[in-house]
Write a protein that holds these residues in place. Sequence first.
Motif, PDB file in Angstrom:
ATOM      1  N   GLN A 152      93.873  62.792 147.904  1.00 45.85           N
ATOM      2  CA  GLN A 152      95.255  62.493 147.563  1.00 45.85           C
ATOM      3  C   GLN A 152      95.447  61.065 147.076  1.00 45.85           C
ATOM      4  O   GLN A 152      96.553  60.573 147.049  1.00 45.85           O
ATOM      5  N   HIS A 153      94.373  60.412 146.726  1.00 45.89           N
ATOM      6  CA  HIS A 153      94.473  59.075 146.189  1.00 45.89           C
ATOM      7  C   HIS A 153      94.682  59.158 144.670  1.00 45.89           C
ATOM      8  O   HIS A 153      94.488  60.199 144.052  1.00 45.89           O
ATOM      9  N   ILE A 154      95.069  58.055 144.107  1.00 50.83           N
ATOM     10  CA  ILE A 154      95.336  58.025 142.664  1.00 50.83           C
ATOM     11  C   ILE A 154      94.011  57.960 141.914  1.00 50.83           C
ATOM     12  O   ILE A 154      93.126  57.175 142.249  1.00 50.83           O
ATOM     13  N   ALA A 155      93.892  58.786 140.905  1.00 52.13           N
ATOM     14  CA  ALA A 155      92.696  58.790 140.069  1.00 52.13           C
ATOM     15  C   ALA A 155      93.128  58.984 138.621  1.00 52.13           C
ATOM     16  O   ALA A 155      94.039  59.752 138.334  1.00 52.13           O
ATOM     17  N   VAL A 156      92.482  58.267 137.748  1.00 53.69           N
ATOM     18  CA  VAL A 156      92.736  58.427 136.314  1.00 53.69           C
ATOM     19  C   VAL A 156      91.551  59.183 135.736  1.00 53.69           C
ATOM     20  O   VAL A 156      90.410  58.753 135.862  1.00 53.69           O
ATOM     21  N   ARG A 157      91.844  60.318 135.135  1.00 58.21           N
ATOM     22  CA  ARG A 157      90.785  61.159 134.570  1.00 58.21           C
ATOM     23  C   ARG A 157      91.129  61.491 133.130  1.00 58.21           C
ATOM     24  O   ARG A 157      92.270  61.773 132.810  1.00 58.21           O
ATOM     25  N   PHE A 158      90.134  61.470 132.310  1.00 58.99           N
ATOM     26  CA  PHE A 158      90.284  61.816 130.901  1.00 58.99           C
ATOM     27  C   PHE A 158      89.549  63.126 130.651  1.00 58.99           C
ATOM     28  O   PHE A 158      88.588  63.197 129.896  1.00 58.99           O
ATOM     29  N   ALA A 159      90.025  64.168 131.308  1.00 59.45           N
ATOM     30  CA  ALA A 159      89.331  65.452 131.328  1.00 59.45           C
ATOM     31  C   ALA A 159      89.159  66.054 129.946  1.00 59.45           C
ATOM     32  O   ALA A 159      88.104  66.590 129.621  1.00 59.45           O
ATOM     33  N   GLY A 160      90.181  66.004 129.137  1.00 60.61           N
ATOM     34  CA  GLY A 160      90.101  66.645 127.833  1.00 60.61           C
ATOM     35  C   GLY A 160      89.323  65.851 126.802  1.00 60.61           C
ATOM     36  O   GLY A 160      88.903  66.389 125.789  1.00 60.61           O
ATOM     37  N   MET A 161      89.109  64.573 127.056  1.00 60.32           N
ATOM     38  CA  MET A 161      88.478  63.706 126.066  1.00 60.32           C
ATOM     39  C   MET A 161      86.973  63.554 126.261  1.00 60.32           C
ATOM     40  O   MET A 161      86.296  63.117 125.351  1.00 60.32           O
ATOM     41  N   LEU A 162      86.486  63.897 127.443  1.00 59.08           N
ATOM     42  CA  LEU A 162      85.084  63.658 127.745  1.00 59.08           C
ATOM     43  C   LEU A 162      84.353  64.971 128.002  1.00 59.08           C
ATOM     44  O   LEU A 162      84.945  65.955 128.435  1.00 59.08           O
ATOM     45  N   HIS A 163      83.065  64.953 127.752  1.00 55.89           N
ATOM     46  CA  HIS A 163      82.218  66.077 128.139  1.00 55.89           C
ATOM     47  C   HIS A 163      82.300  66.203 129.653  1.00 55.89           C
ATOM     48  O   HIS A 163      82.386  65.203 130.370  1.00 55.89           O
ATOM     49  N   TRP A 164      82.276  67.422 130.161  1.00 54.34           N
ATOM     50  CA  TRP A 164      82.506  67.641 131.590  1.00 54.34           C
ATOM     51  C   TRP A 164      81.497  66.893 132.460  1.00 54.34           C
ATOM     52  O   TRP A 164      81.828  66.385 133.511  1.00 54.34           O
ATOM     53  N   ARG A 165      80.236  66.810 132.019  1.00 56.43           N
ATOM     54  CA  ARG A 165      79.233  66.125 132.841  1.00 56.43           C
ATOM     55  C   ARG A 165      79.494  64.621 132.892  1.00 56.43           C
ATOM     56  O   ARG A 165      79.351  63.998 133.949  1.00 56.43           O
TER      57      ARG A 165
END
Length: 164
Positions: free
Chosen positions: A57-70
Amino acid sequence: MAILGLAALLVLSILAIADIAGRELFGRPISGFSDATDLIIVVAAAACFPASLANRQHIAVRFAGMLHWRLREGLDLLGHLLMLAVFTVIAWQLAVYTIDVANSGQTTWILRVPVWPVWAAATTLFTICVPVQLAQVIDYIARFVSPTPVEDVARVRDPSATVL
């Protein structure tokens, strides 16, 4: 543990209301109110960390759509490794501080209550964070080495979660 934190905040709220009422209605605030709040807030804050780590439940910034999943999983793993390191250092330094406070016999200013038990509780709660975060690291290692992409945890828990 989160319930412990919530209970501590509830006690703090009740004390604050009683202090204000005593001051305004009777001209007598609670003696040692600041001592009590200083001790309660330490436990209340520390009790929230293990649950927030376990539930991610901590804050995380993710660029899921921009990066390869690995690559995304590798960056998440790196973030969780750094968080493990930070909580390990915090737990260690809190233990050092708690020992110093206990050895010095430090007490609160007004009530003269020893403060080391509160810091021992906070140290215990932060020490619990280390294996909790280690479990998160192990989970992210498994995600990183998985032969196929793993469903995004944020989306599984909350389909309306925003992932960049």
